[in-house]
Design a protein around this motif. Sequence first.
Motif, PDB file in Angstrom:
ATOM      1  N   GLU A 355       0.838  -1.203   0.000  1.00 49.34           N
ATOM      2  CA  GLU A 355       0.000   0.000   0.000  1.00 49.34           C
ATOM      3  C   GLU A 355       0.872   1.251   0.000  1.00 49.34           C
ATOM      4  OE1 GLU A 355      -3.049   0.284   2.969  1.00 49.34           O
ATOM      5  OE2 GLU A 355      -3.402  -1.879   2.977  1.00 49.34           O
ATOM      6  N   GLY A 356       0.422   2.287  -0.709  1.00 48.00           N
ATOM      7  CA  GLY A 356       1.074   3.590  -0.681  1.00 48.00           C
ATOM      8  C   GLY A 356       2.298   3.711  -1.554  1.00 48.00           C
ATOM      9  N   LEU A 357       2.661   2.673  -2.310  1.00 47.56           N
ATOM     10  CA  LEU A 357       3.886   2.720  -3.114  1.00 47.56           C
ATOM     11  C   LEU A 357       3.767   3.693  -4.278  1.00 47.56           C
ATOM     12  CD1 LEU A 357       4.861  -1.061  -3.167  1.00 47.56           C
ATOM     13  CD2 LEU A 357       5.871   0.769  -1.793  1.00 47.56           C
ATOM     14  N   SER A 358       2.588   3.775  -4.902  1.00 44.10           N
ATOM     15  CA  SER A 358       2.404   4.718  -6.015  1.00 44.10           C
ATOM     16  C   SER A 358       2.484   6.157  -5.515  1.00 44.10           C
ATOM     17  CB  SER A 358       1.069   4.469  -6.717  1.00 44.10           C
ATOM     18  OG  SER A 358      -0.010   4.631  -5.812  1.00 44.10           O
ATOM     19  N   ILE A 359       1.988   6.390  -4.286  1.00 40.73           N
ATOM     20  CA  ILE A 359       2.080   7.732  -3.685  1.00 40.73           C
ATOM     21  C   ILE A 359       3.544   8.068  -3.407  1.00 40.73           C
ATOM     22  CG2 ILE A 359       1.441   9.155  -1.693  1.00 40.73           C
ATOM     23  CD1 ILE A 359      -1.107   7.448  -1.466  1.00 40.73           C
ATOM     24  N   LEU A 360       4.300   7.076  -2.933  1.00 44.79           N
ATOM     25  CA  LEU A 360       5.726   7.280  -2.685  1.00 44.79           C
ATOM     26  C   LEU A 360       6.453   7.612  -3.981  1.00 44.79           C
ATOM     27  CD1 LEU A 360       8.334   7.194  -1.052  1.00 44.79           C
ATOM     28  CD2 LEU A 360       8.330   4.690  -1.316  1.00 44.79           C
TER      29      LEU A 360
END
Length: 448
Positions: A355-360
């Motif tokens: 989760e959250g890897l694309s935001i990173l």
Amino acid sequence: MQFQTIAAIATPLGTAGISVIRVSGDEAISKVNQIFKGKNLNKVKSHTIHYGHILNEDGSILDEVMISVFIAPKSFTKEDVVEISTHGGILITQKVLERILETGIELAQPGEFSKRAFLNGRIDLVQAEAIMDIIHATNENAIKVANKALNKNTSSMIENLKSKVLTLIAQIEVNIDYPEYDDAIIMSKELIYPRVNDLLDEINEILTKSKRTQYIREGVKTVIVGRPNVGKSSLLNALLNEERAIVSDIAGTTRDTIDAFVNLDGVTLQLIDTAGIRDALDLIEKIGVDRSRKAIHEAELVLLVLDLSQKLTKEDEMLLSLTEHKNRIIIGNKKDLPSYLEIDTNVQISTLEKEGLSILESEILKTLKLDNLVDKDFNYLSNVRHIQKLKEAKTSLESVINAIHHDMPVDIYAVDLTTAWNRLCEILGNHQYGDLLTELFSKFCLGK
């Protein structure tokens, strides 16, 4: 400029549909024609292709080929060029090359065709280096940067700076050497100061934007840091989408730095997973921790991983202080667990749940100022040599400003301006002192 005729295999050596052997020089057409059975290559037009056979010394057929002829100066090297397309076998390609060399043609040295193109004025040094950049590009954006340089967009930017510096030098020299010339502008420090300042502003803008272009071309040295067991190796594996680093809940598992490369929306990151920084329990782990500190110092981007499920520790606080002045993204990992961390993070992720890897990834591009790139962003300097020469030119222009502040004579300014101009010339590889004289006469008609 006249050179010995040279030849080399222009395609990678291996089994393929075809291989290409390139021959360049004054004797390229006549020498190849000696071993070719087909049209008389000495009588064909430039930019034409001809079917035939390469013959052995005894007149037997060595290979069936297609030959392209490019007559000087309309070729890559501005010399006569012949390109022979042979069958793509390793042995047959070598045999055809050997047959060509038997005519007295020399084997080309690495990069010699591009070197001749430069020496013969076909390309400048920036374009020559761009050819290698295209070959070694690791992402699509790096290809765009190299193509800008190859198509002279980058060279035009440097030529524009050269022209402005050269005009200033010429006007100062006219005042010194031809004071009686009525049309000459009287160059005083009041006129020179704002023009040099404008040049410095222009160079500073180029250098600032060139940092982004350098990231695109060379990649970004990115270090993943955090205390032991916060999920650094898991983050590395998640970004790579493979099991590159050993993941364990045992503190101190990573004993050394681990390097890997990932392409992130046209930008290459050199990811370095480091040993967790803490008071090491043994000598080997201590060496790993020392290397981690060194990696942080050398990094262009720091991904600092904290554990959201735990309160801030002494090691966390030390890392926050250690990376305070670096290009940094604070990442809270383990967002799938209850949060007890007392500080804000830039991004929250869960490497376990992916989760959250694309935001990173978006945050990384934003931090590096590589998001929302437009066409003109690719037309800045990316080569370390070019940037260094431009910085040297900037230093010389700053010396002019310093001389003005100290009320030194105007003729002193021309010395530093000439040094700045020389550094700009060195970027393009066209360092010619005669250009100064040409500029004087063309702008002021002093030969009348």
